[in-house]
Design a protein around this motif. Structure first.
Motif, PDB file in Angstrom:
ATOM      1  N   ASP A 104       0.798  -1.255   0.053  1.00  0.00           N
ATOM      2  CA  ASP A 104       0.095  -0.122  -0.179  1.00  0.00           C
ATOM      3  C   ASP A 104       0.817   1.358  -0.061  1.00  0.00           C
ATOM      4  N   GLY A 105       2.341   1.211  -0.010  1.00  0.00           N
ATOM      5  CA  GLY A 105       2.936   2.124   0.034  1.00  0.00           C
ATOM      6  C   GLY A 105       3.257   2.669   1.525  1.00  0.00           C
ATOM      7  N   ARG A 106       2.543   2.061   2.483  1.00  0.00           N
ATOM      8  CA  ARG A 106       2.951   2.238   3.795  1.00  0.00           C
ATOM      9  C   ARG A 106       3.469   1.041   4.714  1.00  0.00           C
ATOM     10  N   GLY A 107       3.891   0.216   4.119  1.00  0.00           N
ATOM     11  CA  GLY A 107       4.441  -1.159   4.911  1.00  0.00           C
ATOM     12  C   GLY A 107       3.568  -2.292   4.987  1.00  0.00           C
ATOM     13  N   LEU A 108       2.033  -2.310   4.225  1.00  0.00           N
ATOM     14  CA  LEU A 108       1.445  -3.214   4.429  1.00  0.00           C
ATOM     15  C   LEU A 108       1.931  -4.485   3.708  1.00  0.00           C
ATOM     16  N   ARG A 109       1.872  -5.677   4.354  1.00  0.00           N
ATOM     17  CA  ARG A 109       2.437  -6.941   3.807  1.00  0.00           C
ATOM     18  C   ARG A 109       1.415  -7.502   2.649  1.00  0.00           C
ATOM     19  N   HIS A 110       2.140  -8.186   1.746  1.00  0.00           N
ATOM     20  CA  HIS A 110       1.676  -8.595   0.606  1.00  0.00           C
ATOM     21  C   HIS A 110       1.122 -10.084   0.894  1.00  0.00           C
ATOM     22  N   ASN A 111      -0.168 -10.550   0.663  1.00  0.00           N
ATOM     23  CA  ASN A 111      -0.825 -11.671   0.652  1.00  0.00           C
ATOM     24  C   ASN A 111      -1.081 -12.290  -0.657  1.00  0.00           C
ATOM     25  N   LEU A 112      -0.727 -13.392  -0.891  1.00  0.00           N
ATOM     26  CA  LEU A 112      -0.931 -14.017  -2.294  1.00  0.00           C
ATOM     27  C   LEU A 112      -1.661 -15.302  -2.129  1.00  0.00           C
ATOM     28  N   LEU A 113      -2.590 -15.471  -2.726  1.00  0.00           N
ATOM     29  CA  LEU A 113      -3.604 -17.009  -2.511  1.00  0.00           C
ATOM     30  C   LEU A 113      -3.334 -17.459  -3.956  1.00  0.00           C
ATOM     31  N   VAL A 114      -2.674 -18.493  -4.090  1.00  0.00           N
ATOM     32  CA  VAL A 114      -2.261 -19.344  -5.348  1.00  0.00           C
ATOM     33  C   VAL A 114      -3.151 -20.625  -5.310  1.00  0.00           C
ATOM     34  N   ASN A 115      -3.198 -21.143  -6.328  1.00  0.00           N
ATOM     35  CA  ASN A 115      -3.957 -22.449  -6.896  1.00  0.00           C
ATOM     36  C   ASN A 115      -5.168 -22.400  -6.466  1.00  0.00           C
ATOM     37  N   MET A 116      -5.770 -21.060  -6.842  1.00  0.00           N
ATOM     38  CA  MET A 116      -7.079 -20.719  -6.841  1.00  0.00           C
ATOM     39  C   MET A 116      -7.830 -20.994  -8.113  1.00  0.00           C
ATOM     40  N   ASN A 117      -9.052 -21.770  -8.161  1.00  0.00           N
ATOM     41  CA  ASN A 117      -9.778 -22.057  -9.396  1.00  0.00           C
ATOM     42  C   ASN A 117     -11.295 -21.279  -9.163  1.00  0.00           C
ATOM     43  N   ARG A 118     -11.706 -20.761 -10.653  1.00  0.00           N
ATOM     44  CA  ARG A 118     -12.877 -20.647 -10.666  1.00  0.00           C
ATOM     45  C   ARG A 118     -13.711 -21.549 -11.145  1.00  0.00           C
TER      46      ARG A 118
END
Length: 579
Positions: A99-113
């Motif tokens: 976010d430009g202010r230090g918020l960590r990056h969360n990535l959800l992978v192997n997601m399916n629709r």
């Protein structure tokens, strides 16, 4: 003194070590979650998981600056590596956290629709899918299917959507949505180019190397192409602009289609030449991918939720002037690139003129919208002031512009008994010897071009902001817009309050209407707007925050500012609406 210095140094080093030892991203394998619930999680389990991974629990893979912790299949490890690279690239661009202010990056992978179109279903799937999910303070993550999680530019694209959401908060519809897509495209593409250039420490060494690096990939073919948007059903010029309804079938007003216009302008700015399809128009001198991205990134921060292409041009030009200076080749290249794709002309801000500050408090020029001087501020005026919250004020900076804009002035000091006689003597002298010069100095305008569309845009007041409220034209008197800044009286400008940009407070004279001269204040700290006859204040993702009556407000979420409320800006400056 030496002991104190050593202690401060030790604390600083410990703080730096702590930050360096924190994960920069967390990777969550959705199929692991599915396996824990035998591929049939309940709706409640699913929701709790998404909220938890948005910052409350550690990921299956923890991504640090220099190493990875945890295990996963090759594709999961590949996106973990990309997340680590993206953090390094983001820091090169001066961004702290997602976010430009230090918020960590969360990535959800192997997601399916799934077959019914719903995301996050269990089981294998090969559908191309990626998204950035933000919902208040509960959800904050990027999600990727198996086919997208290893594509570097797609990872960068979705991560930049998060940055936009926490800063300009561009609404995902029509031209603001197309800007949202185009800005994310640019960041993703240049991130991939940085990787292909060998991840240079100097981002000026980024090279595009091949036409393929100007594309966003899909399975087996390009998804979008900045060189030739027409090849993928996107317009590349305003004369091809596609008008679509604001529905899912209409791509929310064509956000993925009309972004091609901005994308081609970005390509021309970076690489140079004439419009590729037309082969005519202005010839752009390319400035390289990195410089082009700095203009796009800095301009994005200045935008408001409903910025359109014309407003984006004004913000890009303002950012370029701030970054590279008036009359620079980079600014001219930007103008030519935007002209090449037919975006409506917006005049450049003019060069600032520096004049010495006042030598006597009683000679200080009062704000032109002071009620004693001008009882009703004109609708076309944008006349903010500099509020100096430091003990030693510096020179006053004014920015002339061809159109009406703000002027810079210190707040009028309260007269004291000892200076009253001297004040009248000086006033008489000025009237005889320098009245004309004083009048001219008061009218020096600031290069802020106010938006002509009069309604701020937030989802919480969406209906009020979109309808034409005829009552607003006459709503309020000068007293309704009176505030006090650390005791100094200021009248807000109703004309600015009704625009989408609103009246912006912050440290930068180039980017704000009211300048708060304090080092703790962010360059653009907060926005005040008038919606449905009420004042609303928005924290523009400032570093030190805004409090209303002692309670912190979340960034980019407008809060009503009632009479009697007190704002604390960075815990340094007090803004009050007194009855």
């Amino acid at each position: 003194m030496l002991i104190r210095l050593a202690l401060v140094t030790a604390l600083f080093c410990l703080s730096s070590l702590t930050v360096a030892n924190q994960p920069v991203a967390h990777i969550f394998d959705y199929q692991r979650f599915c396996a824990q619930h035998k591929n049939r999680p309940s709706q409640d389990q699913w929701w709790r998981y998404l909220v938890a991974l948005s910052g409350r629990i550690d990921g299956d893979i923890r991504v640090y600056r220099n190493h990875l912790e945890g295990n996963g299949d090759p594709l999961v490890m590949a996106i973990s590596q990309n997340a680590q690279y993206y953090d390094a690239f983001r820091r090169l661009m001066g961004m702290d956290g997602v976010d430009g202010r230090g918020l960590r990056h969360n990535l959800l992978v192997n997601m399916n629709r799934g077959s019914n179109g719903e995301p996050f279903e269990c089981g294998d799937g090969e559908v191309f899918d990626a998204m950035s999910v933000r919902q208040g303070n509960e959800l904050s993550f990027d999600a990727f299917s198996k086919t997208t999680m290893a594509l570097e530019e797609v990872v960068g694209h979705e991560a930049y959507h998060a940055f936009i959401g926490y800063n300009s908060a561009l609404e995902y519809e029509f031209q603001s949505g197309a800007l949202n897509e185009a800005l994310a495209d640019a960041f993703g593409v240049v991130f991939r180019q940085w990787l292909e250039s060998g991840r240079p420490d100097n981002p000026a060494d980024i090279q595009s190397r091949s036409n393929a690096l100007w594309q966003l990939r899909d399975v087996g073919q390009p998804l979008r192409d900045m060189i030739s948007p027409n090849n993928h059903d996107q317009p590349d010029h305003m004369n091809q602009y596609i008008k679509l309804p604001n529905t899912a079938d209409g791509d929310w007003g064509g956000v993925h289609y009309n972004s091609g216009i901005i994308n081609h302008a970005f390509f021309l700015l970076a690489e140079g030449g004439q419009h590729r399809r037309l082969g005519s128009g202005p010839t752009v001198s390319g400035i390289g991918p990195y410089k082009a991205l700095t203009i796009w990134h800095s301009g994005a921060i200045l935008m408001h939720p409903y910025s359109d292409f014309r407003d984006a041009r004004e913000k890009f030009q303002r950012a370029a002037v701030e970054l590279f200076g008036h009359g620079s080749g980079e600014v001219q290249s930007l103008v030519n690139a935007l002209d090449a794709v037919g975006i409506a002309f917006v005049p450049l801000p003019q060069a600032p003129v520096t004049t010495p500050g006042p030598t006597e408090p009683e000679e200080t020029i009062p704000p032109v919208n002071d009620p004693v001087t001008v009882p009703t501020p004109p609708e076309t005026s944008a006349d903010p002031v500099v509020i100096d919250t430091n003990p030693n004020p510096g020179p006053v900076v004014t920015n002339p512009a061809p159109t009406p804009g703000p002027v810079m002035a210190n707040p009028e000091p309260e007269p004291t008994e000892g200076t009253e006689a001297k004040r009248w003597w000086l006033i008489g002298l000025l009237l005889v010897a320098g009245g004309a010069l004083l009048w001219l100095s008061r009218r020096q305008p600031f290069a802020e071009t106010a938006s002509t569309v009069a309604s701020p845009a937030w989802s919480s007041v969406q209906q009020a902001s979109r309808k034409a409220d005829s009552d607003n034209a006459s709503a309020g008197t000068s007293k309704d817009f009176k505030i006090h800044i650390d005791g100094a009286k200021l009248y807000l400008d109703p004309a600015l309050l009704r625009t989408k940009d609103g009246q912006v407070f912050g440290r930068s004279a180039n980017f704000c209407h009211v300048v708060l001269a304090n080092a703790a204040i962010s360059r653009r700290h907060l926005r005040v707007c008038l919606v449905d006859k009420a004042l609303w204040v928005t924290d523009l993702n400032s570093q030190a925050g805004v409090m209303v009556n002692g309670q912190s407000i979340p960034p980019m979420q407008p809060v009503r500012w009632e009479i009697g409320d007190t704002l604390s800006v960075a815990n340094r400056v007090k803004l009050e609406r007194k009855s």
